[in-house]
Scaffold this motif. Structure first.
Motif, short mmCIF file in Angstrom:
data_model
loop_
_atom_site.label_atom_id
_atom_site.label_comp_id
_atom_site.label_asym_id
_atom_site.label_seq_id
_atom_site.Cartn_x
_atom_site.Cartn_y
_atom_site.Cartn_z
N LEU A 43 0.82 -1.21 0.00
CA LEU A 43 0.00 0.00 0.00
C LEU A 43 0.85 1.26 0.00
N SER A 44 2.17 1.08 -0.15
CA SER A 44 3.14 2.18 -0.14
C SER A 44 2.82 3.26 0.90
N TRP A 45 2.69 2.83 2.14
CA TRP A 45 2.45 3.78 3.23
C TRP A 45 3.66 4.68 3.42
N ASP A 46 3.40 5.81 4.04
CA ASP A 46 4.47 6.78 4.28
C ASP A 46 5.40 6.35 5.40
N ILE A 47 4.97 5.41 6.22
CA ILE A 47 5.76 5.05 7.41
C ILE A 47 7.14 4.51 7.00
N THR A 48 8.18 5.10 7.58
CA THR A 48 9.55 4.71 7.22
C THR A 48 10.10 3.76 8.28
N VAL A 49 11.22 3.11 7.97
CA VAL A 49 11.88 2.21 8.92
C VAL A 49 12.23 3.00 10.19
N THR A 83 1.30 -3.27 21.42
CA THR A 83 0.94 -1.85 21.47
C THR A 83 1.70 -1.07 20.39
N SER A 84 3.00 -1.32 20.28
CA SER A 84 3.80 -0.56 19.32
C SER A 84 3.38 -0.87 17.89
N LEU A 85 3.05 -2.12 17.63
CA LEU A 85 2.59 -2.48 16.28
C LEU A 85 1.25 -1.81 15.98
N GLY A 86 0.38 -1.78 16.98
CA GLY A 86 -0.91 -1.11 16.84
C GLY A 86 -0.71 0.36 16.50
N LEU A 87 0.24 0.99 17.19
CA LEU A 87 0.53 2.40 16.92
C LEU A 87 1.03 2.60 15.49
N CYS A 88 1.94 1.71 15.07
CA CYS A 88 2.48 1.81 13.70
C CYS A 88 1.36 1.68 12.67
N LEU A 89 0.40 0.82 12.95
CA LEU A 89 -0.66 0.55 11.98
C LEU A 89 -1.70 1.66 11.90
N ILE A 90 -1.90 2.37 13.00
CA ILE A 90 -2.99 3.35 13.02
C ILE A 90 -2.52 4.80 13.04
N LEU A 91 -1.54 5.08 13.88
CA LEU A 91 -1.15 6.48 14.07
C LEU A 91 -0.20 6.97 12.99
N GLN A 92 -0.40 8.18 12.53
CA GLN A 92 0.48 8.79 11.54
C GLN A 92 0.98 10.12 12.07
N SER A 93 2.23 10.39 11.81
CA SER A 93 2.76 11.71 12.16
C SER A 93 4.04 11.95 11.39
N GLY A 94 4.31 13.21 11.11
CA GLY A 94 5.54 13.55 10.42
C GLY A 94 6.67 13.74 11.41
N SER A 95 6.33 13.79 12.70
CA SER A 95 7.32 14.08 13.73
C SER A 95 7.73 12.82 14.48
N LEU A 96 9.02 12.55 14.49
CA LEU A 96 9.52 11.37 15.19
C LEU A 96 9.30 11.51 16.70
N LEU A 97 9.42 12.75 17.18
CA LEU A 97 9.23 13.02 18.61
C LEU A 97 7.81 12.64 19.04
#
Lengths: 282, 511
Positions: A43-49, A83-97
């Motif tokens: 799905l070419s998501w924006d989430i990076t490594v 929990t962390s996987l859930g966050l990766c799957l749902i939450l989006q943000s441009g800020s690493l912080l």
């Protein structure tokens, strides 16, 4: 001699497999990781490594710190990984912080906000809401999964297996069933749309992910079966109202956050045995 | 005389490709041939306030033009304005897919570098005659004329209805013929408490405004009455609904319809909530000859990307912070001037400037390309504003080879590199558009022939020299302080708990 050795090896393998599949958390980790791989590759998501490392890292590290403070079991790291996987799957943000803080707050809330030894909020849910509300630079993209039928079927099937294992299938069935009925009555019977409009509403990866992997977190939903069914009904009703009246398309995630007082109340009125991961494994 | 209502949707003239799209329907004579192209919409969202500007994509006679758009509220006179078609042109020029051209330096000569930009020309495009309203009959039909307005050259009615059959009869009795397929979608809109914004052209007023009234006495040329010259209409309403009702316009169309949405918000990108919003493939090195076929290249690229997404996804073509006070670049490269105060005002972005005529608010611009059909998009498009401020453009890169003598050692290595790069460009072209690239062998061979010792082909690495630049972003985290504050307070809580637990255990031991 050789055959005894190979029998021994096979037994060891079967035991390993058994121990993996005995803990529902293991299955959940595998599934959620697969969804993440699917999102990034297909799905070419924006989430990076980089983002994934930050979320998973901050969540696990926070859990480790809290284990050190409270002396909780080391195996609770598995829950933190979920929990962390859930966050990766749902939450989006441009800020690493923001992403790092989401993981940190999600786990911290688990240890800080407790009633009778049970944490109040689903950690991933808390992390998502906290970062959206507090930092204003995080969001949820409900459309990010598309509506690929095969994927949705896999998601449903995998969800059912996990839920069957932890004995929480009825919660999702009541939630999705009643939400579908309400939407059916409104969209098809009252408004007169065609059936494919309704199907399209429900072929949302985000909705199914909520239904199978978030609202069913055994640690933050009522303990007794009856209470869980009432709880799921309230959840579905509120989700329906929010999405139809206020056009909030991420409704379930907000409802599950604000339903917490009802969860506590239901646990009091209809008490049940508190869920324990280890119990289910044995 | 009966007029036939032809349903179309937001329609966009798309690089010579005639596709159609709009959330209303157009009225034409039964025998008028309609050319459905593509539609363009400007969406401005501020809290619950939405301003929609609709381009005119109707290609028939002005007197046959009519439009019906479902709206969430009864619009007031001040909520309806006439805008300028030039605004769409400007936004299109600014945000369209682009080619950027780079010139290689000759490693054997003095270095000179220039660049040049090109953009895809997107064709641009965007009226009813109401008879006297019979109140009694309206009551029988369950249709209420909530308001009537004369807005410059347009006559506007706001209708509400109780039953689709009543609305259909009303339209028929008032001179409009609705295709059977439209009825089924009227009912859900009525039940969803939507009102109907009905527009037609006041011909006398139009003649008066354009000053062609007396010319018409002497010259009878129907092309003078083309609806294409009509100006776009703009409406504003307050409603939590942030959507585009595409279903109404779909009813009469066969196949896919295209729509370009130019969205403005305070916070960041606008995206679709019930369909996947994804980025159009971008930043790829493509062969030089694409320059002459860029229109076809992009049409084919879009076709392929759309098919790969099961024809369902909405494509992001542009996203940029266009705030007047933003100091960074507003495009890279710019193929058209970025929107300025006057454009914001015309589009309905009223927060960009304060009462002292100073830049006050952030403006974020998003361009979305939607290609939809009845089969793939049963639901109307629902949108939301996200805080995503990441910049994006649909950009394709051309590299002009170095000129002059390339026989020096460096030059020979350059040729070998170029051969590899050109092969990559052709592969990219095939991946993006499915074009058959075997016919372009000469493109790669051109520089291969210049290599004296072919074994140097193995000496150069793949991809060296083909740099794909990223998009500039000016994002500064305004909540950094808050984040650090929250982080440190939770850490303090952690420490407190740690020491309390320690203290308790010590006490227990002492006891």
């Amino acid at each position: 001699m050789q055959s005894t050795e190979s029998i021994y090896q096979t037994r060891e393998k079967t035991n390993l497999l058994k121990s993996i599949f005995n803990d529902a958390r293991h299955i959940q980790i595998i599934y959620l990781s697969l969804f993440l791989i699917y999102g990034v590759s297909s799905l070419s998501w924006d989430i990076t490594v980089e983002k994934i490392v930050v979320v998973v890292g901050s969540t696990l590290l926070t859990q480790l710190l809290w284990i050190g403070i409270t002396g909780a079991k080391l195996s609770s790291l598995k829950s933190a990984l979920i929990t962390s996987l859930g966050l990766c799957l749902i939450l989006q943000s441009g800020s690493l912080l923001t992403l790092g803080l989401a993981g940190f707050l999600a786990i911290s809330a688990k240890f800080l906000l407790r009633v009778k030894g049970k944490h109040l909020f689903n950690p991933a849910n808390f992390g998502i809401i906290a970062s959206i509300v507090l930092f204003q630079d995080a969001w949820i993209s409900p459309g990010q999964w598309g509506s690929d039928t095969l994927f949705l079927l896999c998601l449903t099937l995998m969800g059912c297996i996990v839920l069957h294992k932890i004995g929480r299938l009825e919660t999702t069935v009541v939630f999705l069933g009643s939400l579908f009925l309400m939407e059916y009555l409104r969209t098809i019977v009252y408004q007169g749309w065609e059936m494919d409009v309704l199907w399209h509403k429900f072929s949302s990866g985000t909705l199914l992910l909520f239904a199978f992997f978030m609202i069913t977190d055994p640690m933050t939903i009522p303990n007794s079966k009856k209470a869980r069914m009432i709880w799921a009904l309230i959840l579905a009703g509120a989700t329906f109202l929010l999405s139809t009246r206020m056009q909030i398309y991420t409704a379930p995630i907000w409802v599950i956050f604000f339903i917490t007082p009802i969860t506590v109340l239901l646990d009091k009125v209809l008490p049940g045995v508190k869920f324990e991961w280890n119990k289910s494994t044995n | 005389m009966k007029k036939k209502i032809i349903l179309s949707t937001f329609v966009v003239g798309f690089i010579g490709l005639n596709v159609l799209a709009f959330c209303g329907f157009y009225v034409a004579k039964a025998d008028t041939k309609l050319f459905n192209k593509s539609s363009q919409i400007i969406l401005v969202r501020d809290g619950n306030k939405t301003t929609v500007t609709m381009s005119n994509d109707f290609d028939g006679d002005v007197k046959d033009f009519a439009m019906v758009v479902p709206v969430p509220t009864i619009l007031q006179r001040e909520d309806i304005r006439v805008s300028e078609a030039a605004l769409f042109n400007k936004l299109d020029d600014y945000s369209g897919p682009r080619l950027v051209e780079y010139y290689d330096q000759n490693p054997c000569e003095i270095r000179v570098q220039e660049y040049m930009d090109m953009s895809v020309d997107m064709a641009m495009p965007t009226s009813i005659n109401m008879e006297s309203v019979k109140v009694k009959r309206n009551k029988e039909l369950g249709v209420t004329v909530e308001a009537t307005y004369d807005v410059e050259e347009y006559d506007i009615l706001i209708l509400s209805a109780k039953k689709s059959a009543g609305l259909k009869t009303w339209l028929t009795e008032n001179g409009y013929k609705i295709p059977h397929s439209a009825e089924e979608v009227l009912e859900p809109y009525i039940k969803d408490n939507l009102k109907f914004f009905v527009v037609k052209v006041d011909l006398e007023k139009l003649d008066e405004m354009s000053g062609v009234g007396n010319v018409r006495k002497y010259i009878d040329d129907p092309s003078m009455n083309s609806a294409r010259t009509l100006r776009p209409l703009q409406i504003t309403y307050e409603s939590p609904k942030f959507m585009l009702p595409i279903r109404l316009g779909m009813a009469n169309s066969n196949g896919d319809q295209d729509m370009i949405v130019y969205a403005f918000s305070k916070e960041g990108r606008v995206e679709c909530t019930n369909y996947r919003t994804t980025k159009i493939p971008t930043n790829k090195n493509v062969p030089l000859f694409v320059r002459d076929k860029f229109g076809k290249f992009y049409v084919d690229l879009f076709d392929k990307a759309h098919s790969r997404e099961n024809k369902e996804a909405i494509f992001l073509e542009y996203a940029w912070n266009v705030s007047p006070q933003m100091s960074g670049v507003k495009c890279d490269p710019c193929v058209g001037p970025p929107p300025i105060f006057a454009d914001f005002q015309k589009a309905g972005v009223n927060w960009a400037i304060n009462s002292n005529n100073q830049a006050s608010g952030q403006v974020f611009f998003t361009r979305l390309h939607v290609r939809y059909s009845r089969e793939t998009h049963p639901q109307d498009l629902l949108f939301h504003v996200t805080p995503n401020k990441e910049h994006f453009q649909a950009r394709y890169i051309l590299t002009n080879p170095a000129q002059g003598d390339l026989s020096c050692d460096e030059g020979q290595l350059y040729c070998a590199q170029l051969v590899k790069n050109r092969a990559n460009e052709l592969d990219n072209l095939h991946d993006l558009t499915s074009w058959n690239t075997s016919q372009y062998k000469g493109y790669v061979q051109e520089y291969y022939k210049k290599i004296k010792d072919k074994s140097i082909m193995n000496k150069v690495e793949q991809d060296r020299g083909q740099v794909v630049p990223g998009f500039d972003s000016d994002y500064i985290d305004p909540n950094k302080g808050l984040k650090i504050g929250i982080l440190s307070s939770v850490v303090v809580l952690m420490l407190l708990m740690f020491f309390r637990l320690r203290l308790n255990s010590i006490k227990r031991k002492v006891a």
